[in-house]
Design a protein around this motif. Structure first.
Motif, mmCIF file in Angstrom:
data_model
loop_
_atom_site.group_PDB
_atom_site.id
_atom_site.type_symbol
_atom_site.label_atom_id
_atom_site.label_comp_id
_atom_site.label_asym_id
_atom_site.label_seq_id
_atom_site.Cartn_x
_atom_site.Cartn_y
_atom_site.Cartn_z
ATOM 1 N N PHE A 193 8.932 16.718 47.159
ATOM 2 C CA PHE A 193 10.015 17.276 45.878
ATOM 3 C C PHE A 193 11.255 17.266 46.807
ATOM 4 O O PHE A 193 11.456 17.444 47.807
ATOM 5 C CB PHE A 193 9.615 18.598 45.781
ATOM 6 N N VAL A 194 12.285 16.513 45.773
ATOM 7 C CA VAL A 194 13.463 16.608 46.044
ATOM 8 C C VAL A 194 14.357 17.438 45.445
ATOM 9 O O VAL A 194 14.063 17.678 44.258
ATOM 10 C CB VAL A 194 14.140 15.031 45.989
ATOM 11 N N LEU A 195 15.173 18.173 46.234
ATOM 12 C CA LEU A 195 16.137 19.058 45.219
ATOM 13 C C LEU A 195 17.494 18.418 45.183
ATOM 14 O O LEU A 195 18.074 18.397 46.283
ATOM 15 C CB LEU A 195 16.425 20.632 45.971
ATOM 16 N N LEU A 196 17.993 18.181 43.877
ATOM 17 C CA LEU A 196 19.234 17.605 43.866
ATOM 18 C C LEU A 196 20.367 18.436 43.256
ATOM 19 O O LEU A 196 20.011 19.304 42.529
ATOM 20 C CB LEU A 196 19.040 16.268 42.974
ATOM 21 N N GLY A 197 21.432 18.465 43.639
ATOM 22 C CA GLY A 197 22.578 19.085 43.035
ATOM 23 C C GLY A 197 23.757 18.987 43.964
ATOM 24 O O GLY A 197 23.826 18.580 45.054
#
Ligand code: AMP
Length: 220
Positions: A5-9
């Motif tokens: 899972f990638v967390l983007l922001g």
């Protein structure tokens, strides 16, 4: 099959806080490119020395160095079940390199959570952020006001402000984000793996929304 899972922001969206929580809940290692760079800097490794100038100016470390570093981290045994990626990828070239790497290992990016926070809130969060040098946990001058780390193992370590959290550098980092990282939203949208999460609410609510939106155990 491993799960990634990638967390983007944007910087200050809460990726680190959320990644730590999701990592505990799902039993997957939290891989933070920023933390790895800071650890290398603290230990004055060659990678740390190479990354130093870019980091303190709020610029991105070059793709080749960053990709090699993450490749090495993801190939360690604790990442066999997968990982929660925080702060990587940050450019389309990094995202393409990640896809290729994971393909070789029989995996893929399963979901990308885009944590959305309005820009004025990002600046306020980052310029008030304080960090423990020992455990890396983050606090805030107004919202979580501690002078020393409250965690027992840190023995009252004083909190510090990251050099790159000073206001001018924060503005630069947001600009760099908009130019280099925001295009990833479209990249992952086109692959059908992007989920949007409202990051402008209480930490626990963001975590709940995030967990509900990730395809965990075939759900969501
Ligand atoms: P972060 O803790 O994620 O805000 O990262 C701190 C700094 O480390 C960034 O401002 C960059 O200088 C560097 N950095 C972290 N991740 C990356 C990445 N994926 N690509 C390039 N530079 C990065």
């Amino acid at each position: 099959m491993p799960t990634y899972f990638v967390l983007l922001g944007a910087p200050g969206a809460g990726k680190g806080t959320q990644a730590a929580e999701v990592s505990t809940r799902l039993g997957l290692p939290h891989v933070s490119s920023g933390d790895i760079f800071r650890e290398n800097l603290k230990n004055q490794t060659e990678l740390g020395v190479q990354a130093d100038g870019y980091m303190s100016r709020g610029e991105l470390v070059p793709d080749d160095l960053t990709i090699a570093m993450i490749g090495e981290r993801l190939s360690r045994p604790d990442c066999e079940p997968g990982a929660i990626l925080d702060g990587f990828p940050r450019t389309v070239a990094q995202a393409e390199a990640l896809d290729e790497m994971l393909r070789e290992w029989g995996g893929k990016v399963d979901a990308v959570a885009y944590i959305m926070v309005p820009e004025p809130e990002l600046v306020s969060r980052l310029s008030g952020r304080l960090v423990c040098r020992e455990c890396g946990e983050t606090f805030h001058k107004r919202f979580r006001p501690f002078e020393r780390c409250p965690n027992d193992k840190c023995e009252g370590q004083y909190l510090y402000q990251r050099e790159d959290d000073q206001e001018e550098t924060v503005k630069k980092r947001i600009k760099v984000y908009l130019e280099n990282t925001a295009p990833l939203i479209e990249y992952y949208q086109a692959k059908g793996v992007l989920v949007e999460v409202n990051g402008d609410q209480a930490i626990e609510k963001v975590t709940a929304e995030l967990l509900a939106s990730l395809p965990v155990n075939g759900s969501a």
